[in-house]
Scaffold this active site. Structure first.
Site, PDB file in Angstrom:
ATOM      1  N   PRO A   1       1.196  -2.971   6.655  1.00 41.05           N
ATOM      2  CA  PRO A   1       0.251  -3.614   7.343  1.00 41.05           C
ATOM      3  C   PRO A   1       0.050  -3.075   8.698  1.00 41.05           C
ATOM      4  O   PRO A   1       0.954  -2.427   9.272  1.00 41.05           O
ATOM      5  CB  PRO A   1       1.127  -5.149   7.631  1.00 41.05           C
ATOM      6  CG  PRO A   1       1.965  -5.259   6.861  1.00 41.05           C
ATOM      7  CD  PRO A   1       2.274  -3.737   6.378  1.00 41.05           C
ATOM      8  N   GLU A   2      -1.322  -2.806   9.110  1.00 37.07           N
ATOM      9  CA  GLU A   2      -1.396  -2.023  10.567  1.00 37.07           C
ATOM     10  C   GLU A   2      -1.968  -3.237  11.351  1.00 37.07           C
ATOM     11  O   GLU A   2      -1.872  -4.351  11.099  1.00 37.07           O
ATOM     12  CB  GLU A   2      -2.578  -1.255  10.230  1.00 37.07           C
ATOM     13  CG  GLU A   2      -2.160  -0.088   9.116  1.00 37.07           C
ATOM     14  CD  GLU A   2      -2.984   1.101   9.133  1.00 37.07           C
ATOM     15  OE1 GLU A   2      -3.833   1.451  10.174  1.00 37.07           O
ATOM     16  OE2 GLU A   2      -2.991   1.978   8.284  1.00 37.07           O
TER      17      GLU A   2
ATOM     18  N   LYS B   1       2.328  -3.441  16.030  1.00 40.28           N
ATOM     19  CA  LYS B   1       2.540  -3.866  14.743  1.00 40.28           C
ATOM     20  C   LYS B   1       3.679  -4.909  15.001  1.00 40.28           C
ATOM     21  O   LYS B   1       4.290  -5.633  14.145  1.00 40.28           O
ATOM     22  CB  LYS B   1       2.730  -2.976  13.531  1.00 40.28           C
ATOM     23  CG  LYS B   1       1.623  -2.262  13.370  1.00 40.28           C
ATOM     24  CD  LYS B   1       1.592  -1.448  12.219  1.00 40.28           C
ATOM     25  CE  LYS B   1       2.113   0.094  12.505  1.00 40.28           C
ATOM     26  NZ  LYS B   1       2.054   0.894  11.427  1.00 40.28           N
TER      27      LYS B   1
ATOM     28  N   HIS C   1      10.919 -14.963  -3.159  1.00 42.01           N
ATOM     29  CA  HIS C   1      11.642 -14.165  -2.336  1.00 42.01           C
ATOM     30  C   HIS C   1      11.416 -14.638  -0.784  1.00 42.01           C
ATOM     31  O   HIS C   1      11.559 -13.820   0.210  1.00 42.01           O
ATOM     32  CB  HIS C   1      10.600 -12.694  -2.012  1.00 42.01           C
ATOM     33  CG  HIS C   1      10.550 -12.045  -3.466  1.00 42.01           C
ATOM     34  ND1 HIS C   1      11.540 -11.339  -4.208  1.00 42.01           N
ATOM     35  CD2 HIS C   1       9.301 -12.008  -4.476  1.00 42.01           C
ATOM     36  CE1 HIS C   1      11.151 -10.795  -5.382  1.00 42.01           C
ATOM     37  NE2 HIS C   1       9.758 -11.151  -5.410  1.00 42.01           N
TER      38      HIS C   1
ATOM     39  N   ARG D   1      10.578  -6.730  -0.545  1.00 36.21           N
ATOM     40  CA  ARG D   1      11.555  -5.677  -0.542  1.00 36.21           C
ATOM     41  C   ARG D   1      12.390  -5.527   0.523  1.00 36.21           C
ATOM     42  O   ARG D   1      13.237  -4.578   0.779  1.00 36.21           O
ATOM     43  CB  ARG D   1      10.486  -4.515  -0.381  1.00 36.21           C
ATOM     44  CG  ARG D   1       9.556  -4.208  -1.482  1.00 36.21           C
ATOM     45  CD  ARG D   1       8.389  -3.087  -1.359  1.00 36.21           C
ATOM     46  NE  ARG D   1       7.200  -3.610  -1.848  1.00 36.21           N
ATOM     47  CZ  ARG D   1       6.048  -2.996  -1.706  1.00 36.21           C
ATOM     48  NH1 ARG D   1       5.861  -2.040  -0.750  1.00 36.21           N
ATOM     49  NH2 ARG D   1       4.929  -3.386  -2.104  1.00 36.21           N
TER      50      ARG D   1
ATOM     51  N   ARG E   1       2.767  10.891   2.297  1.00 39.79           N
ATOM     52  CA  ARG E   1       1.612   9.848   2.210  1.00 39.79           C
ATOM     53  C   ARG E   1       0.365  10.787   1.836  1.00 39.79           C
ATOM     54  O   ARG E   1       0.540  11.862   1.229  1.00 39.79           O
ATOM     55  CB  ARG E   1       1.331   8.778   3.357  1.00 39.79           C
ATOM     56  CG  ARG E   1       2.813   8.238   3.559  1.00 39.79           C
ATOM     57  CD  ARG E   1       2.710   7.240   4.581  1.00 39.79           C
ATOM     58  NE  ARG E   1       1.862   5.857   4.438  1.00 39.79           N
ATOM     59  CZ  ARG E   1       1.734   5.119   5.487  1.00 39.79           C
ATOM     60  NH1 ARG E   1       2.163   5.485   6.527  1.00 39.79           N
ATOM     61  NH2 ARG E   1       0.694   4.188   5.247  1.00 39.79           N
TER      62      ARG E   1
END
Ligand SMILES: [Zn+2]
Length: 292
Positions: free
Chosen positions: A4-5, A63, A98, A117, A275
């Protein structure tokens, strides 16, 4: 992999401001201790610091996202990591697989931290700073630069900070101590807008070029925010579980081989820090001495 940005995190912040500001925390459950590992005093202390408190305001820098607690001296800091979600749901909604942390609220809703995760997590942190006119921030956030959505953000300071670095331009854009909130997607989009190669050495960047790329980054993030953020990954959602749709508006990111919207050349994908970097080979030519 989708991280997420800033626009995505701002979407979450706004959702929290609408849905949990002013609510009291009646009970807290930690379902996975890894999710509170940054709370160094341990899970029991985490619960004790939150039960009976009130969530007074939702804040963000870059963030990082935090919920200020009543009294104004501490806050719950959220790290979304790569897959963390903060969901506001009525108590009756079944738990997902989760669910890591549950805050029961006094209006019958729950704030749930869900993280597949488990790279993300929550911690209760002291607020520091608070110089006259300057807001307090959680200690782990103190070194993070202001982001372009911050009312106190100053373009000229960011321009100076970027030109002081001796690195490649994209690395500087991603450096959260220079300007915060710009991640891989919006860096690529801003570089394309500004017609600058990602490996351009910052030392060769003049002031107008630095201004151009930073202004483009702010503009593309404002547009993304208007569309609910970018989502390549169903894991990224707002507090109500909805995902954004800005990815349809991206010019180069994720579009290797597709025509550049400006000149029609096929978009190029390069490897960059494990990336990818997407750019137009014609609009963003390789500099003479690239800084990879
Ligand atoms: Zn082009």
């Amino acid at each position: 992999m989708f991280v997420p940005e800033l626009p995505e995190v701002e979407v979450v912040r706004r959702g929290l401001a609408e849905n949990v500001e002013g609510r009291g925390v009646t009970a807290v459950e930690v379902h996975h201790t890894r999710a509170v590992r940054r709370h160094l005093a341990g899970p029991a202390d985490f619960v004790g610091r939150l039960e009976g408190r009130r969530l007074v305001a939702a804040w963000r820098r870059g963030k990082y996202l935090w919920l200020e607690l009543d009294g104004g001296s501490d806050a719950v800091l959220a790290h979304l990591g790569m897959s963390g979600q903060l969901l506001v749901q009525p108590a009756g909604v079944p738990d997902g697989a989760h669910l890591r942390v549950r805050l029961r609220l006094d209006d019958g809703n729950e704030l749930r931290f869900v993280d597949q995760r488990t790279f993300g997590g929550l911690s209760v942190e002291e607020l520091v700073g608070g110089a006259p006119g300057a807001p307090s921030v959680p200690a782990p956030v103190a070194h993070i630069a202001r982001d372009p959505f911050d009312p106190e953000y100053e373009l000229e300071s960011a321009v100076a900070a970027i030109r002081r670095r001796t690195t490649g331009l994209k690395r500087a854009l991603l450096d959260q101590t220079v300007v915060s909130g710009i991640g891989n997607i919006y860096a690529d989009e801003a570089l394309w807008q500004a017609r600058l190669h990602w490996a351009r050495p910052t030392a060769t960047l003049d002031r107008p070029a630095a201004r151009r790329v930073l202004t483009a980054a702010a503009a593309v993030m404002v547009r993304a925010l208007g569309e609910g953020g970018t989502s390549f990954d169903s894991l990224y959602v707002d507090v109500n579980g909805r995902s954004g749709y800005f990815d349809r508006s991206l010019a180069v990111y994720g579009r290797a081989g597709e025509p550049c919207p400006r000149c029609g050349s096929p978009v190029r994908r390069d490897s960059f820090m494990n990336r990818s970097s997407f750019s137009c080979p014609r609009c963003q030519p390789l500099p003479r001495r690239p800084h990879w």
